[in-house]
Design a protein around this motif. Structure first.
Motif, PDB file in Angstrom:
ATOM      1  N   LEU A 221       1.265  13.925 -35.233  1.00 13.53           N
ATOM      2  CA  LEU A 221       1.144  14.125 -33.800  1.00 13.53           C
ATOM      3  C   LEU A 221       0.395  12.979 -33.119  1.00 13.53           C
ATOM      4  O   LEU A 221      -0.740  12.660 -33.480  1.00 13.53           O
ATOM      5  CB  LEU A 221       0.399  15.452 -33.562  1.00 13.53           C
ATOM      6  CG  LEU A 221       0.088  15.870 -32.140  1.00 13.53           C
ATOM      7  CD1 LEU A 221       1.370  16.043 -31.325  1.00 13.53           C
ATOM      8  CD2 LEU A 221      -0.716  17.173 -32.153  1.00 13.53           C
ATOM      9  N   ASP A 222       1.047  12.391 -32.128  1.00  9.84           N
ATOM     10  CA  ASP A 222       0.390  11.375 -31.313  1.00  9.84           C
ATOM     11  C   ASP A 222      -0.600  12.053 -30.362  1.00  9.84           C
ATOM     12  O   ASP A 222      -0.369  13.178 -29.917  1.00  9.84           O
ATOM     13  CB  ASP A 222       1.453  10.608 -30.513  1.00  9.84           C
ATOM     14  CG  ASP A 222       0.854   9.456 -29.718  1.00  9.84           C
ATOM     15  OD1 ASP A 222      -0.182   8.921 -30.140  1.00  9.84           O
ATOM     16  OD2 ASP A 222       1.431   9.106 -28.677  1.00  9.84           O
TER      17      ASP A 222
ATOM     18  N   PHE B  65      -3.072  13.544 -36.902  1.00  8.09           N
ATOM     19  CA  PHE B  65      -2.963  12.722 -35.703  1.00  8.09           C
ATOM     20  C   PHE B  65      -2.601  11.287 -36.077  1.00  8.09           C
ATOM     21  O   PHE B  65      -3.143  10.734 -37.046  1.00  8.09           O
ATOM     22  CB  PHE B  65      -4.279  12.726 -34.919  1.00  8.09           C
ATOM     23  CG  PHE B  65      -4.441  13.940 -34.047  1.00  8.09           C
ATOM     24  CD1 PHE B  65      -3.505  14.239 -33.069  1.00  8.09           C
ATOM     25  CD2 PHE B  65      -5.534  14.773 -34.197  1.00  8.09           C
ATOM     26  CE1 PHE B  65      -3.646  15.342 -32.253  1.00  8.09           C
ATOM     27  CE2 PHE B  65      -5.688  15.882 -33.383  1.00  8.09           C
ATOM     28  CZ  PHE B  65      -4.738  16.172 -32.414  1.00  8.09           C
ATOM     29  N   VAL B  66      -1.688  10.713 -35.321  1.00  7.35           N
ATOM     30  CA  VAL B  66      -1.263   9.326 -35.516  1.00  7.35           C
ATOM     31  C   VAL B  66      -1.407   8.625 -34.169  1.00  7.35           C
ATOM     32  O   VAL B  66      -0.667   8.920 -33.235  1.00  7.35           O
ATOM     33  CB  VAL B  66       0.200   9.246 -36.002  1.00  7.35           C
ATOM     34  CG1 VAL B  66       0.569   7.805 -36.316  1.00  7.35           C
ATOM     35  CG2 VAL B  66       0.404  10.124 -37.235  1.00  7.35           C
ATOM     36  N   THR B  67      -2.364   7.727 -34.065  1.00  9.29           N
ATOM     37  CA  THR B  67      -2.659   7.122 -32.772  1.00  9.29           C
ATOM     38  C   THR B  67      -3.305   5.756 -32.925  1.00  9.29           C
ATOM     39  O   THR B  67      -3.826   5.419 -33.987  1.00  9.29           O
ATOM     40  CB  THR B  67      -3.582   8.048 -31.953  1.00  9.29           C
ATOM     41  OG1 THR B  67      -3.812   7.485 -30.675  1.00  9.29           O
ATOM     42  CG2 THR B  67      -4.909   8.247 -32.660  1.00  9.29           C
TER      43      THR B  67
ATOM     44  N   ALA C  32     -10.784  15.015 -32.878  1.00  6.05           N
ATOM     45  CA  ALA C  32      -9.642  15.533 -33.622  1.00  6.05           C
ATOM     46  C   ALA C  32     -10.086  16.464 -34.741  1.00  6.05           C
ATOM     47  O   ALA C  32      -9.553  17.557 -34.928  1.00  6.05           O
ATOM     48  CB  ALA C  32      -8.818  14.381 -34.200  1.00  6.05           C
ATOM     49  N   PHE C  33     -11.096  16.044 -35.505  1.00  7.53           N
ATOM     50  CA  PHE C  33     -11.550  16.862 -36.622  1.00  7.53           C
ATOM     51  C   PHE C  33     -12.291  18.102 -36.144  1.00  7.53           C
ATOM     52  O   PHE C  33     -12.243  19.150 -36.778  1.00  7.53           O
ATOM     53  CB  PHE C  33     -12.413  16.033 -37.573  1.00  7.53           C
ATOM     54  CG  PHE C  33     -11.600  15.053 -38.383  1.00  7.53           C
ATOM     55  CD1 PHE C  33     -10.607  15.495 -39.230  1.00  7.53           C
ATOM     56  CD2 PHE C  33     -11.824  13.695 -38.282  1.00  7.53           C
ATOM     57  CE1 PHE C  33      -9.848  14.601 -39.975  1.00  7.53           C
ATOM     58  CE2 PHE C  33     -11.077  12.793 -39.024  1.00  7.53           C
ATOM     59  CZ  PHE C  33     -10.081  13.243 -39.872  1.00  7.53           C
ATOM     60  N   GLU C  34     -12.978  18.011 -35.019  1.00  6.69           N
ATOM     61  CA  GLU C  34     -13.636  19.185 -34.453  1.00  6.69           C
ATOM     62  C   GLU C  34     -12.613  20.241 -34.066  1.00  6.69           C
ATOM     63  O   GLU C  34     -12.891  21.433 -34.103  1.00  6.69           O
ATOM     64  CB  GLU C  34     -14.446  18.788 -33.218  1.00  6.69           C
ATOM     65  CG  GLU C  34     -15.741  18.047 -33.543  1.00  6.69           C
ATOM     66  CD  GLU C  34     -16.477  17.623 -32.289  1.00  6.69           C
ATOM     67  OE1 GLU C  34     -15.896  17.722 -31.190  1.00  6.69           O
ATOM     68  OE2 GLU C  34     -17.640  17.191 -32.418  1.00  6.69           O
ATOM     69  N   ASP C  35     -11.419  19.802 -33.700  1.00  5.78           N
ATOM     70  CA  ASP C  35     -10.366  20.718 -33.275  1.00  5.78           C
ATOM     71  C   ASP C  35      -9.414  21.107 -34.410  1.00  5.78           C
ATOM     72  O   ASP C  35      -8.287  21.518 -34.173  1.00  5.78           O
ATOM     73  CB  ASP C  35      -9.558  20.090 -32.135  1.00  5.78           C
ATOM     74  CG  ASP C  35     -10.348  20.032 -30.843  1.00  5.78           C
ATOM     75  OD1 ASP C  35     -11.410  20.676 -30.786  1.00  5.78           O
ATOM     76  OD2 ASP C  35      -9.923  19.348 -29.907  1.00  5.78           O
ATOM     77  N   ASN C  36      -9.862  20.950 -35.652  1.00  4.48           N
ATOM     78  CA  ASN C  36      -9.122  21.418 -36.833  1.00  4.48           C
ATOM     79  C   ASN C  36      -7.921  20.560 -37.223  1.00  4.48           C
ATOM     80  O   ASN C  36      -6.980  21.047 -37.843  1.00  4.48           O
ATOM     81  CB  ASN C  36      -8.648  22.872 -36.650  1.00  4.48           C
ATOM     82  CG  ASN C  36      -9.805  23.838 -36.514  1.00  4.48           C
ATOM     83  OD1 ASN C  36     -10.807  23.709 -37.208  1.00  4.48           O
ATOM     84  ND2 ASN C  36      -9.691  24.768 -35.611  1.00  4.48           N
ATOM     85  N   ALA C  37      -7.927  19.298 -36.867  1.00  4.47           N
ATOM     86  CA  ALA C  37      -6.906  18.394 -37.403  1.00  4.47           C
ATOM     87  C   ALA C  37      -7.150  18.201 -38.892  1.00  4.47           C
ATOM     88  O   ALA C  37      -8.292  18.203 -39.359  1.00  4.47           O
ATOM     89  CB  ALA C  37      -6.948  17.059 -36.681  1.00  4.47           C
ATOM     90  N   PHE C  38      -6.075  18.025 -39.641  1.00  2.99           N
ATOM     91  CA  PHE C  38      -6.201  17.843 -41.087  1.00  2.99           C
ATOM     92  C   PHE C  38      -6.567  16.406 -41.436  1.00  2.99           C
ATOM     93  O   PHE C  38      -7.353  16.153 -42.344  1.00  2.99           O
ATOM     94  CB  PHE C  38      -4.885  18.226 -41.771  1.00  2.99           C
ATOM     95  CG  PHE C  38      -4.919  18.074 -43.269  1.00  2.99           C
ATOM     96  CD1 PHE C  38      -5.517  19.039 -44.053  1.00  2.99           C
ATOM     97  CD2 PHE C  38      -4.361  16.962 -43.893  1.00  2.99           C
ATOM     98  CE1 PHE C  38      -5.562  18.901 -45.438  1.00  2.99           C
ATOM     99  CE2 PHE C  38      -4.404  16.809 -45.261  1.00  2.99           C
ATOM    100  CZ  PHE C  38      -5.012  17.789 -46.041  1.00  2.99           C
TER     101      PHE C  38
ATOM    102  N   TYR D  75      -6.240  11.923 -39.887  1.00  2.00           N
ATOM    103  CA  TYR D  75      -6.178  11.026 -38.736  1.00  2.00           C
ATOM    104  C   TYR D  75      -5.708   9.664 -39.216  1.00  2.00           C
ATOM    105  O   TYR D  75      -6.347   9.042 -40.055  1.00  2.00           O
ATOM    106  CB  TYR D  75      -7.595  10.926 -38.133  1.00  2.00           C
ATOM    107  CG  TYR D  75      -7.690  10.196 -36.820  1.00  2.00           C
ATOM    108  CD1 TYR D  75      -7.896   8.826 -36.780  1.00  2.00           C
ATOM    109  CD2 TYR D  75      -7.632  10.879 -35.620  1.00  2.00           C
ATOM    110  CE1 TYR D  75      -8.016   8.145 -35.576  1.00  2.00           C
ATOM    111  CE2 TYR D  75      -7.763  10.229 -34.408  1.00  2.00           C
ATOM    112  CZ  TYR D  75      -7.951   8.859 -34.390  1.00  2.00           C
ATOM    113  OH  TYR D  75      -8.076   8.210 -33.204  1.00  2.00           O
ATOM    114  N   LEU D  76      -4.563   9.213 -38.735  1.00  5.02           N
ATOM    115  CA  LEU D  76      -4.004   7.929 -39.137  1.00  5.02           C
ATOM    116  C   LEU D  76      -3.949   6.990 -37.936  1.00  5.02           C
ATOM    117  O   LEU D  76      -3.556   7.394 -36.842  1.00  5.02           O
ATOM    118  CB  LEU D  76      -2.584   8.107 -39.698  1.00  5.02           C
ATOM    119  CG  LEU D  76      -2.442   9.008 -40.928  1.00  5.02           C
ATOM    120  CD1 LEU D  76      -0.970   9.155 -41.287  1.00  5.02           C
ATOM    121  CD2 LEU D  76      -3.224   8.453 -42.108  1.00  5.02           C
TER     122      LEU D  76
END
Length: 238
Positions: free
Chosen positions: A53-54, A79-81, A90-96, A98-99
């Protein structure tokens, strides 16, 4: 093989990531979406294992989309950004994971390895879409038992799993207590217990404001103060 959805408003970025994923031979990209609205619909319909997800997208951002997903059923979100300042959020919001763009194949492989490792640790049950469960799968010795919800007197969550008590036996369910609460007529009486209201024989009121339920088959379940009022109201008790 992992099922993936790629969500990015930039066509070139979607195609480039899709090629990288195909090259790993570990991922099947089942859908590509150009905005968060399309992405949300695809996630709810296709039930992917992972979403790439961008973050920076018009109108609804990737962070906004993540907040719309049910934490109990959401896929892994990576996340890919190009903007690394969003990593902490991102990690606070439960993303697995980050790329950063451009995505490096080696870093992508590390992410896929982590996803596969977690997938192997958990039973892979199909999502339940029916409004009510007609049968509940229970694990046994080299077999799967199917139990009707009305046979259950008590469901309880313990360290060894979710256990179901009937009038004759005890079974280990292949579903969570939350799913049983939502998809059957069992009601919550305690943080770790559900009860079949048609099987209640007695409610013993305790001095500390809690209670204990005794079923028709003489099974016992605790009733916390939080849920005692709900049960009293259900039966019109004062």
């Amino acid at each position: 093989m992992l099922k993936a959805i790629v969500i990015d408003d930039e066509l070139y970025a979607r195609e480039e990531l899709n090629e990288l994923l195909v090259e790993t031979e570990q991922v099947q990209v089942i859908e590509q979406c150009s905005n968060a609205i399309e992405g949300l619909k695809a996630i709810n319909t296709l039930k992917p294992d992972v979403v790439f997800l961008d973050i920076h997208m018009p109108q609804i951002t990737g962070l906004d989309l993540l907040g719309m997903l049910d934490p109990d059923t959401m896929p892994k979100v990576v996340f890919v950004t190009a903007y690394d300042e969003y990593a902490v959020k991102a990690f606070e919001d439960n993303a697995f994971d980050y790329l950063l763009k451009p995505v490096e194949s080696g870093r992508l492989l590390k992410t896929l390895k982590r996803i596969n490792a977690e997938k192997l640790e958990q039973p892979n049950y199909e999502p339940i879409t029916a409004s009510k469960l007609e049968l509940i799968p229970c694990s046994g010795f080299n077999r799967i038992l199917l139990l009707a919800p009305n046979e259950i007197e008590i469901a309880m969550s313990e360290q060894t799993g979710v256990h179901l008590l009937t009038d004759k036996d005890k079974f280990t369910a292949s579903l969570s207590l939350k799913v049983l609460e939502e998809k059957t007529d069992l009601i919550r009486c305690h943080r770790q217990h559900l009860i079949n209201p048609t099987c209640i024989r007695e409610i013993k009121l305790l001095d500390n404001g809690s209670a204990e339920i005794v079923t028709k088959s003489n099974h016992h379940a605790p009733v916390s103060r939080r849920y005692l009022k709900v049960i009293k109201d259900r039966f019109g008790l004062m």
